[in-house]
Design a protein around this motif. Sequence first.
Motif, PDB file in Angstrom:
ATOM      1  N   GLU A  55       5.830  -1.335   5.709  1.00 49.99           N
ATOM      2  CA  GLU A  55       4.471  -1.376   6.259  1.00 49.99           C
ATOM      3  C   GLU A  55       4.410  -2.055   7.623  1.00 49.99           C
ATOM      4  OE1 GLU A  55       1.272  -1.610   2.842  1.00 49.99           O
ATOM      5  OE2 GLU A  55       2.911  -2.981   2.338  1.00 49.99           O
ATOM      6  N   ALA A 104      -3.994  -0.040  10.783  1.00 48.50           N
ATOM      7  CA  ALA A 104      -4.958   1.053  10.899  1.00 48.50           C
ATOM      8  C   ALA A 104      -5.324   1.370  12.341  1.00 48.50           C
ATOM      9  CB  ALA A 104      -6.233   0.703  10.123  1.00 48.50           C
ATOM     10  N   HIS A 162       0.801  -1.230   0.000  1.00 52.25           N
ATOM     11  CA  HIS A 162       0.000   0.000   0.000  1.00 52.25           C
ATOM     12  C   HIS A 162       0.834   1.281   0.000  1.00 52.25           C
ATOM     13  CE1 HIS A 162      -4.006  -1.847   0.639  1.00 52.25           C
ATOM     14  NE2 HIS A 162      -3.309  -2.806   1.227  1.00 52.25           N
ATOM     15  N   ASP A 199     -11.710   1.927   7.849  1.00 55.44           N
ATOM     16  CA  ASP A 199     -12.911   1.795   7.015  1.00 55.44           C
ATOM     17  C   ASP A 199     -14.196   2.057   7.795  1.00 55.44           C
ATOM     18  OD1 ASP A 199     -12.326   0.189   4.147  1.00 55.44           O
ATOM     19  OD2 ASP A 199     -10.746   0.034   5.633  1.00 55.44           O
ATOM     20  N   SER A 229      -8.944  -8.440   5.008  1.00 65.09           N
ATOM     21  CA  SER A 229      -7.974  -7.629   4.272  1.00 65.09           C
ATOM     22  C   SER A 229      -7.439  -8.391   3.068  1.00 65.09           C
ATOM     23  CB  SER A 229      -6.810  -7.258   5.197  1.00 65.09           C
ATOM     24  OG  SER A 229      -6.030  -8.411   5.488  1.00 65.09           O
ATOM     25  N   PRO A 269      -8.404   8.480   8.611  1.00 65.44           N
ATOM     26  CA  PRO A 269      -8.525   8.292   7.159  1.00 65.44           C
ATOM     27  C   PRO A 269      -8.212   6.870   6.687  1.00 65.44           C
ATOM     28  CG  PRO A 269      -7.406  10.356   7.641  1.00 65.44           C
ATOM     29  CD  PRO A 269      -7.511   9.612   8.940  1.00 65.44           C
ATOM     30  N   ASN A 270      -7.528   6.086   7.497  1.00 66.42           N
ATOM     31  CA  ASN A 270      -7.184   4.710   7.109  1.00 66.42           C
ATOM     32  C   ASN A 270      -8.134   3.662   7.687  1.00 66.42           C
ATOM     33  OD1 ASN A 270      -5.011   5.514   5.603  1.00 66.42           O
ATOM     34  ND2 ASN A 270      -3.469   5.030   7.160  1.00 66.42           N
ATOM     35  N   VAL A 286     -11.011  -4.093   5.894  1.00 61.81           N
ATOM     36  CA  VAL A 286      -9.736  -3.372   5.809  1.00 61.81           C
ATOM     37  C   VAL A 286      -9.381  -3.262   4.329  1.00 61.81           C
ATOM     38  CG1 VAL A 286      -7.284  -3.369   6.389  1.00 61.81           C
ATOM     39  CG2 VAL A 286      -8.955  -4.228   8.054  1.00 61.81           C
ATOM     40  N   THR A 287      -9.470  -2.075   3.786  1.00 60.68           N
ATOM     41  CA  THR A 287      -9.198  -1.876   2.352  1.00 60.68           C
ATOM     42  C   THR A 287      -8.127  -0.829   2.072  1.00 60.68           C
ATOM     43  OG1 THR A 287     -10.939  -0.181   2.140  1.00 60.68           O
ATOM     44  CG2 THR A 287     -11.590  -2.489   1.795  1.00 60.68           C
ATOM     45  N   LYS A 288      -7.786  -0.034   3.086  1.00 61.45           N
ATOM     46  CA  LYS A 288      -6.909   1.111   2.837  1.00 61.45           C
ATOM     47  C   LYS A 288      -5.469   0.882   3.260  1.00 61.45           C
ATOM     48  CE  LYS A 288     -10.881   4.138   3.621  1.00 61.45           C
ATOM     49  NZ  LYS A 288     -11.458   5.232   4.451  1.00 61.45           N
ATOM     50  N   VAL A 289      -5.237  -0.161   4.063  1.00 61.07           N
ATOM     51  CA  VAL A 289      -3.892  -0.450   4.569  1.00 61.07           C
ATOM     52  C   VAL A 289      -3.664  -1.956   4.526  1.00 61.07           C
ATOM     53  CG1 VAL A 289      -3.658   1.596   6.039  1.00 61.07           C
ATOM     54  CG2 VAL A 289      -4.808  -0.445   6.927  1.00 61.07           C
TER      55      VAL A 289
END
Length: 406
Positions: A395, A319, A174, A336, A283, A333-334, A310-313
């Motif tokens: 990450e 998150a 990511h 969901d 995820s 912002p991270n 979990v889609t952003k990290v």
Amino acid sequence: MAYPSPHLSISRRILGALATGASIALLAHVTTVFAFFVSAGANPETFASLARFFQNGTALTFVLLSLAAALEAFRRWYIALPVGLAVAVVSSYLGTLLAVLGEGAALDANTTDYLAASLIGPNLVFIVACGIFAATVGVAVWRAIAGAPGEDSERRIALVRLPASTLADGEVTHIERSAVDPERADRQWESYVAVLAEHGWDVMEVPVAEGLADSVFVEDTVMTFDDTAVIGIAGTESRRGETEAVEAMVRGLRLHVEHIEAPGTLEGGDVLTVGRTVYVGSSGRTNAEGIRQLRRIVQPLGFEVVAVPVTKVLHLKTAVSALPDGTVIGYAPNVDEPSLFHRFLSVPEVEGSAVVPLDDATVLVSSAAPGTAALIESLGYTVVTAEISEFEKLEGGVTCLSARIR
């Protein structure tokens, strides 16, 4: 690097096994003899004969239960109960057989029928008593002497793993890849481990896994729930070889081991336990089948599983994480669906999403998150920081560099 080991000593294992076997066998014997003595009108002449009738079975029960205890069958009541019943059945049968043969009887069909009938006749009280005392007194005695991990509220073990020389080749999903300095990473890892040790954690080092670039992120391989360890399956093929040495380590800690089976995938970075609630990230690394299997494993242990998108990290704990009081914190912002958490507090930095409670009053935070550190301090906690910049490039965070067992 040497750390203290919490392995059970041989002397404590032997003492615990003998005491467990003796307490169950003796209580079952006394209970059974007393029950028949009273039912026979409390005639003193019958007491000695009753004691002799059950003595062989009691002696065999002591031996077999002591062996079962040495194999740690008394860490949990629902294992101890069937073990106690099975041992009592075998011991009663053999003990009665010895008594019958000692009186000169032949081993024929009549004797065999009598032995079978005795299991639902005079020996039934002894068998039931063994089962009850195994699940109650036996478990209590074993825990008191041997110190079963599930009952030790002071247990704090951290499994760590030295970075492989191929660390810089670790997976990045990511964020943009940037150069990793292996020597600096080693120094940061040593400082991180030192923080854990300084704050009372028994640090145990899993053997380094050369060729497995992401193996330093040991938290992804195993999750623990009381005295049960769940070995996961990595969501990416390059990490599938990381679990073998970790499993050997947790088995050495006398934890009961369960496995996630393919096609399920589950990584520890997607599992956040807050009290008896287990938040599991759905995820790119943990799939629905992995979540279903984890639910089947931990619900009987008294845990509730809550699945979280979990889609952003990379992982759920990329998150969010939790403070010692159970408040879930994360970089909003991270996250969901923050509404899925019982209590959620937004932090000002991405790197502040992952924190490690070192004890009830102390929290470990990345040095790259000074705003988060200040926020947590304002809540009455002592904050300790660690520089982990080389792992953040992959990450990683302060949570994933250790698998913490409490």
